[in-house]
Design a protein around this motif. Sequence first.
Motif, PDB file in Angstrom:
ATOM      1  N   GLU A 282       0.970  -1.119  -0.017  1.00  0.00           N
ATOM      2  CA  GLU A 282      -0.213   0.074  -0.107  1.00  0.00           C
ATOM      3  C   GLU A 282       0.910   1.396  -0.150  1.00  0.00           C
ATOM      4  OE1 GLU A 282      -4.108   1.954   0.946  1.00  0.00           O
ATOM      5  OE2 GLU A 282      -3.632  -0.277   1.257  1.00  0.00           O
ATOM      6  N   GLY A 283       0.546   2.106  -0.839  1.00  0.00           N
ATOM      7  CA  GLY A 283       1.183   3.384  -0.970  1.00  0.00           C
ATOM      8  C   GLY A 283       2.779   3.272  -1.418  1.00  0.00           C
TER       9      GLY A 283
ATOM     10  N   ARG B  63       6.002   3.771  -3.700  1.00  0.00           N
ATOM     11  CA  ARG B  63       6.517   4.900  -4.631  1.00  0.00           C
ATOM     12  C   ARG B  63       7.495   4.221  -5.274  1.00  0.00           C
ATOM     13  NH1 ARG B  63       8.589   9.245  -1.626  1.00  0.00           N
ATOM     14  NH2 ARG B  63       8.919   7.277  -0.315  1.00  0.00           N
TER      15      ARG B  63
ATOM     16  N   GLU C  77      -0.317   2.385  -8.095  1.00  0.00           N
ATOM     17  CA  GLU C  77      -1.005   3.299  -8.861  1.00  0.00           C
ATOM     18  C   GLU C  77      -0.159   4.218  -9.654  1.00  0.00           C
ATOM     19  OE1 GLU C  77      -2.143   5.138  -5.142  1.00  0.00           O
ATOM     20  OE2 GLU C  77      -3.708   3.650  -4.697  1.00  0.00           O
TER      21      GLU C  77
ATOM     22  N   ARG D 197       1.788   7.071  -8.577  1.00  0.00           N
ATOM     23  CA  ARG D 197       3.080   6.642  -7.629  1.00  0.00           C
ATOM     24  C   ARG D 197       4.000   6.079  -8.275  1.00  0.00           C
ATOM     25  NH1 ARG D 197       1.430   7.979  -2.816  1.00  0.00           N
ATOM     26  NH2 ARG D 197       2.816   6.715  -1.446  1.00  0.00           N
TER      27      ARG D 197
END
Length: 156
Positions: A12-13, A15, A45, A48
């Motif tokens: 999750e999240g 980068r 994503e 990201r």
Amino acid sequence: MQVTEGQLVAPEGVRLALVAARFNDLIVDRLIAGASDALRRHGVEEERIELIRVPGSFELPLAVQQVADAGRADGIVALGAVIRGGTDHYEHVATECTKGVAQAMMASGVPVAYGLLTVDSVEQAIERAGTKSGNKGADAALSALEMIDLMRQLEA
């Protein structure tokens, strides 16, 4: 025996930075496309993923080091293509780029995946950028994801 290994699912999240050479862009653009597609397919994503362009493969290590030191990414994918020519230039660029990228990874502790093609011909480069031999940009992106996950497990 206890086995610890990274998974190919984006935390999750997460980068990621793609640091890519402009030189030999016919090839490198295909590596970028393969890497970004692989990352998106594995849950990263689009917003990201950061693409950072440098003039050539020789400049990759400095940009990789700066991205890692600035904490801009959890993992970095270094992308470039060095194609052998009629002089020793190929050897110098490939060697120094490889050493520099490895040094940046070791100094920063940020996983850096090696997506630098070092080939004898344009035909070999094309094969490794999305035709016969798959896409080495995608392979490097998946390696970065796996290493990010593995490093997180090892820190816990």
